[in-house]
Design an enzyme around this catalytic site. Sequence first.
Site, PDB file in Angstrom:
ATOM      1  N   CYS A   1      27.123  24.148  -8.808  1.00  0.00           N
ATOM      2  CA  CYS A   1      28.240  25.037  -8.484  1.00  0.00           C
ATOM      3  C   CYS A   1      29.403  24.266  -7.859  1.00  0.00           C
ATOM      4  O   CYS A   1      29.716  24.416  -6.678  1.00  0.00           O
ATOM      5  CB  CYS A   1      27.755  26.132  -7.557  1.00  0.00           C
TER       6      CYS A   1
ATOM      7  N   TYR B   1      23.319   2.616 -10.114  1.00  0.00           N
ATOM      8  CA  TYR B   1      23.926   3.652  -9.279  1.00  0.00           C
ATOM      9  C   TYR B   1      23.811   5.028  -9.929  1.00  0.00           C
ATOM     10  O   TYR B   1      24.686   5.881  -9.770  1.00  0.00           O
ATOM     11  CB  TYR B   1      25.402   3.310  -8.965  1.00  0.00           C
TER      12      TYR B   1
ATOM     13  N   ARG C   1      28.465   9.417 -10.638  1.00  0.00           N
ATOM     14  CA  ARG C   1      29.558   8.465 -10.859  1.00  0.00           C
ATOM     15  C   ARG C   1      30.841   9.098 -11.422  1.00  0.00           C
ATOM     16  O   ARG C   1      31.929   8.769 -10.961  1.00  0.00           O
ATOM     17  CB  ARG C   1      29.107   7.290 -11.731  1.00  0.00           C
TER      18      ARG C   1
ATOM     19  N   GLY D   1      29.318  -7.874  -8.222  1.00  0.00           N
ATOM     20  CA  GLY D   1      30.576  -7.292  -8.685  1.00  0.00           C
ATOM     21  C   GLY D   1      30.890  -7.454 -10.154  1.00  0.00           C
ATOM     22  O   GLY D   1      31.896  -6.911 -10.632  1.00  0.00           O
TER      23      GLY D   1
END
Length: 429
Positions: free
Chosen positions: A359, A388, A328, A239
């Site tokens: 699109c 990520y 993200r 974290g």
Amino acid sequence: MHGFSYKNGSLFCEDVALSTLAAAHGTPLYVYSAGTILDHYTRLDAALSGVDHEVAYAVKANSNLSVLRLLANHGAGFDIVSGGELFRVIKAGGDPAHCTFAGVGKTREEIIYALQQGIYSFNVESEEELRYLNEVAGELGMIAPAAVRVNPNVDAKTHKYISTGKSENKFGVDFGAILDLYERAAKELKNIRLRGLQMHIGSQLTSIAPFIEAVDKVVPMVKELKARHGIEFWSIGGGIGIIYQDSLESGSVDWWENQPEAERPLTIERYGKELVPRLKDLGLKILLEPGRYIVGNAGVLLTRCLYEKKGSAKTFKIVDAGMNDLIRPALYEGHHEIVPLVEPTSAERVKVDVVGPICESGDFFCQDRPLPDFQPGENIALMSAGAYGFAMASNYNSRPLPAEILVDGAIATVIRKRQTLDDVIAGEL
Ligand code: LLP
């Protein structure tokens, strides 16, 4: 700190010019700095040196085999969330005995695979899962090492999609139910060895306060569990947040030193300084599960500007990377700094949306952001895309997955080939 900076007007990753890589391998292209990954890993390890600990890299952040191998070679353990991640770790030369297996929905096949490979611990997220683990281990005549994930009900103060430590999240077992669960498990579940306790309150935490709050809240619990059940480890999760906003500047030591003390972002040294005194006398092995901190600032996504479209309300810079390559911004309103590979010579900025070819209106990398006026044909870097980024990329719109490059000093290695269109349809009838 990281390995990306301008040298003689050109953006480099360590000793390699990114424009050379874009020209040789095309765009979109992920580029990672091996030196940065190792620097982050080593600094975290050093910050925790006052306590018996192990860094279990969260594979989900970036699971490329070469990244895993780099970390395995430097002694990292791994936090996995699927049989697929365990398979990758093993292929990369990682040791299953240093793997913890997290996640709320482990399947029978995954449990059997992980038991047979001899992982360090199943980090279990419910009583139901613990009972099922006991049953499957019993069928195999094995004892499953396990830790339960405690949900400490602490607000991580991060984006709601990546906050995990509150009672309303699906993760872990309620704080108040843990001690009873361990009692019942010790009495009834003969194929479980209660080995530790785990927690993880969320991702991209930029202040130390929630970490302290969670650790202080759970310390009495781990002491009790150690006394009653002889647990050996406590995983305090991952974290640790990274810099996204001033990502390029934050690569240098000077930038950090020039930040006013009160506004200085969470450093790993601060993390260690606050947590080590709270953890060092517990007589437990402390596990850390960082993903983003290790690889986030160590990677960029290179993309080429295809068109500039001047609408009545906005100017759009259309690039060849899309939300399928880096999701993200669309999913978490994530900010990625955008910098041209050729250093701008003027301070002039234009307000633009940088968008991809997908699109969907959510297919943007920034909106109304003042940026250097890069033009079609020029390449730009989306900074801090090492965590990520590729790991969450998809073939949406039948777009091939980008290639990945690992730079070590002056050497750049293709660690994943760009997919071909045949790769995209492989396996379909
Ligand atoms: N341990 C557990 C149990 C986790 O669920 C996670 C992340 C980690 C460790 C590693 O957290 P980190 O140190 O990387 O913050 N895709 C999102 C982040 C999702 C995080 C999921 N769990 C993003 O791009 O922001």
